[in-house]
Write an enzyme that holds these catalytic residues in place. Structure first.
Site, mmCIF file in Angstrom:
data_model
loop_
_atom_site.group_PDB
_atom_site.id
_atom_site.type_symbol
_atom_site.label_atom_id
_atom_site.label_comp_id
_atom_site.label_asym_id
_atom_site.label_seq_id
_atom_site.Cartn_x
_atom_site.Cartn_y
_atom_site.Cartn_z
ATOM 1 N N ASP A 34 -1.017 11.884 26.453
ATOM 2 C CA ASP A 34 -2.293 12.027 27.165
ATOM 3 C C ASP A 34 -2.906 10.646 27.364
ATOM 4 O O ASP A 34 -3.816 10.234 26.641
ATOM 5 C CB ASP A 34 -3.240 12.951 26.374
ATOM 6 C CG ASP A 34 -2.734 14.385 26.359
ATOM 7 O OD1 ASP A 34 -2.108 14.804 27.357
ATOM 8 O OD2 ASP A 34 -2.954 15.079 25.356
ATOM 9 N N LYS A 56 5.419 15.187 25.947
ATOM 10 C CA LYS A 56 4.717 16.119 26.823
ATOM 11 C C LYS A 56 3.913 15.325 27.844
ATOM 12 O O LYS A 56 3.091 14.477 27.484
ATOM 13 C CB LYS A 56 3.774 17.013 26.015
ATOM 14 C CG LYS A 56 3.043 18.041 26.869
ATOM 15 C CD LYS A 56 2.308 19.044 26.001
ATOM 16 C CE LYS A 56 0.914 18.600 25.657
ATOM 17 N NZ LYS A 56 -0.046 18.644 26.767
ATOM 18 N N ASP A 83 3.478 19.907 31.100
ATOM 19 C CA ASP A 83 2.413 20.864 30.744
ATOM 20 C C ASP A 83 1.319 20.844 31.809
ATOM 21 O O ASP A 83 0.268 20.242 31.631
ATOM 22 C CB ASP A 83 1.854 20.464 29.369
ATOM 23 C CG ASP A 83 0.824 21.464 28.847
ATOM 24 O OD1 ASP A 83 0.847 22.621 29.284
ATOM 25 O OD2 ASP A 83 0.018 21.064 27.992
ATOM 26 N N LYS A 85 0.213 23.791 33.217
ATOM 27 C CA LYS A 85 -0.533 25.056 33.042
ATOM 28 C C LYS A 85 -0.879 25.696 34.383
ATOM 29 O O LYS A 85 -2.055 25.892 34.722
ATOM 30 C CB LYS A 85 -1.811 24.830 32.231
ATOM 31 C CG LYS A 85 -1.569 24.291 30.823
ATOM 32 C CD LYS A 85 -2.861 24.253 30.027
ATOM 33 C CE LYS A 85 -2.684 23.712 28.631
ATOM 34 N NZ LYS A 85 -2.359 22.278 28.574
ATOM 35 N N ASP A 88 -2.338 30.508 39.422
ATOM 36 C CA ASP A 88 -2.670 30.692 40.835
ATOM 37 C C ASP A 88 -2.056 32.022 41.267
ATOM 38 O O ASP A 88 -1.550 32.780 40.426
ATOM 39 C CB ASP A 88 -2.106 29.495 41.646
ATOM 40 C CG ASP A 88 -2.944 29.193 42.891
ATOM 41 O OD1 ASP A 88 -3.309 30.159 43.595
ATOM 42 O OD2 ASP A 88 -3.209 28.012 43.162
ATOM 43 N N THR A 142 -6.305 25.955 22.447
ATOM 44 C CA THR A 142 -6.695 25.684 21.053
ATOM 45 C C THR A 142 -8.093 25.089 20.954
ATOM 46 O O THR A 142 -8.669 25.020 19.883
ATOM 47 C CB THR A 142 -5.684 24.725 20.401
ATOM 48 O OG1 THR A 142 -5.300 23.754 21.367
ATOM 49 C CG2 THR A 142 -4.457 25.446 19.939
ATOM 50 N N GLY A 232 -0.877 15.113 19.784
ATOM 51 C CA GLY A 232 -1.344 14.053 20.670
ATOM 52 C C GLY A 232 -2.033 12.959 19.899
ATOM 53 O O GLY A 232 -1.399 12.079 19.307
ATOM 54 N N ARG A 233 -3.367 13.024 19.874
ATOM 55 C CA ARG A 233 -4.172 11.931 19.344
ATOM 56 C C ARG A 233 -3.807 11.436 17.946
ATOM 57 O O ARG A 233 -3.863 10.224 17.706
ATOM 58 C CB ARG A 233 -5.662 12.288 19.462
ATOM 59 C CG ARG A 233 -6.122 12.255 20.914
ATOM 60 C CD ARG A 233 -7.411 13.013 21.140
ATOM 61 N NE ARG A 233 -7.210 14.454 21.045
ATOM 62 C CZ ARG A 233 -8.151 15.362 21.276
ATOM 63 N NH1 ARG A 233 -9.373 14.963 21.584
ATOM 64 N NH2 ARG A 233 -7.877 16.640 21.182
HETATM 65 O O1 C5P Z 1 -4.581 15.211 20.977
HETATM 66 P P1 C5P Z 1 -4.167 16.603 20.626
HETATM 67 O O2 C5P Z 1 -3.169 16.660 19.482
HETATM 68 O O3 C5P Z 1 -5.339 17.539 20.419
HETATM 69 O O4 C5P Z 1 -3.355 17.114 21.930
HETATM 70 C C1 C5P Z 1 -2.960 18.441 22.094
HETATM 71 C C2 C5P Z 1 -2.253 18.580 23.407
HETATM 72 O O5 C5P Z 1 -1.851 19.931 23.548
HETATM 73 C C3 C5P Z 1 -3.095 18.261 24.626
HETATM 74 O O6 C5P Z 1 -2.214 17.615 25.541
HETATM 75 C C4 C5P Z 1 -3.525 19.603 25.184
HETATM 76 O O7 C5P Z 1 -3.590 19.612 26.582
HETATM 77 C C5 C5P Z 1 -2.367 20.487 24.744
HETATM 78 N N1 C5P Z 1 -2.689 21.904 24.587
HETATM 79 C C6 C5P Z 1 -3.676 22.375 23.742
HETATM 80 N N2 C5P Z 1 -3.911 23.716 23.630
HETATM 81 C C7 C5P Z 1 -3.173 24.591 24.341
HETATM 82 C C8 C5P Z 1 -2.182 24.113 25.205
HETATM 83 C C9 C5P Z 1 -1.944 22.747 25.286
HETATM 84 O O8 C5P Z 1 -4.312 21.579 23.057
HETATM 85 N N3 C5P Z 1 -3.353 25.875 24.177
#
Ligand code: C5P
Length: 258
Positions: A34, A56, A83, A85, A88, A142, A232-233
């Site tokens: 991200d 991702k 990803d 998502k 549509d 989430t 991610g982070r």
């Molecule tokens: O930084 P972090 O660990 O929160 O990143 C989670 C990643 O998972 C993000 O790219 C977010 O778009 C993705 N995601 C999510 N919840 C979902 C689907 C995807 O957090 N249900």
């Protein structure tokens, strides 16, 4: 909860059964890139080379850099989860899924809330493609807690809504889902070992939660039945991303041994 299904190759990435737990963990950790541009993505991937195999690419990076950002990743042998998502009308989603599959990615996402006809169209779009990517239906983000879910007119709890969407997805022939760590055990119960359950909202103990609401540690998510973890982070914003990833991988390996 005992998770014998994690030994089932149907949901683990293709790899020999004799792989040690750390290597198994490496095949099941997906790093969310991200970041705002291709240069920053390349920098991160360089720093994670040899540590992480799955990346991702989401809306931020894809909107900035387009499909070209996937080429160096795939060219280096990494597996890519695209990803975007999709949500549509069925015809549009089917076309988008077909286009995305042509990019060589290994996983892609649609929103389960698009409904059974949309999910069926997405699946149908992949039929006839050799070695197609895994199609995942996103249940409830989430980042959505009860207040957020209720605000869009859903009176159920986030977990109950995720289960409802997963049941609907299964009826529409899906086997892959994205869900939070808090409902992964219930989803695993629904899908059995064939389910491919991809779980974001992963936070090592003590890490900042950010905008995520329904989180768990890497070990807990695996124990509850996750096939893959998306992080991610906690990795991308660490001072030393490879060290942060290794710590997560070690925690995952311990859980896989248990
Ligand atoms: O930084 P972090 O660990 O929160 O990143 C989670 C990643 O998972 C993000 O790219 C977010 O778009 C993705 N995601 C999510 N919840 C979902 C689907 C995807 O957090 N249900």
């Amino acid at each position: 909860m005992s998770i014998p299904e994690r030994l089932n190759p149907a949901f683990a990435p293709a790899q020999p059964a004799v792989l040690d737990p750390l290597e198994q963990a490496r095949g099941r950790l997906i790093v969310a890139l991200d970041v705002p541009d291709a240069a920053r993505a390349a920098q991160l991937v360089d720093r994670l080379e040899g540590t992480c195999h799955w990346f991702k690419v989401g809306l931020e990076l894809f909107a900035a850099a387009g499909p070209a950002v996937l080429e160096p990743l795939i060219g280096r042998g990494h597996s890519v989860f695209l990803d975007l998502k999709f949500h549509d009308i069925p015809n549009t989603v089917a076309g988008a899924v077909r286009s995305a599959a042509g990019l060589g990615v290994r996983m892609l996402t649609v929103h389960a809330a698009g409904g059974p006809a949309m999910l069926a169209a997405a699946r149908e779009a992949l039929s006839g493609i050799e070695n197609p990517p895994e199609l995942l239906a996103v249940t409830v983000l989430t980042s959505m807690d009860a207040g957020q879910v209720n605000a869009v007119g859903v009176e159920r709890s986030p977990a109950d809504q995720a289960i409802l969407l997963a049941r609907m997805g299964l009826d529409a022939g899906m086997r892959g889902f994205v869900c939070s760590p808090q409902e992964v055990a219930r989803l695993r119960g629904l899908t059995g070992p064939e389910g491919v359950l991809v779980v974001p909202g992963i936070r090592p103990a003590g890490a900042s939660v950010g905008d995520q609401k329904r989180v768990a540690t890497p070990a807990a998510a695996l124990r509850e039945g996750a096939s893959y973890l998306v992080v991610g982070r906690p990795i991308t914003q660490a001072a030393h991303p490879a060290e942060a990833a290794e710590a997560i991988l070690e925690e995952m390996a311990e859980a896989l041994k248990a």
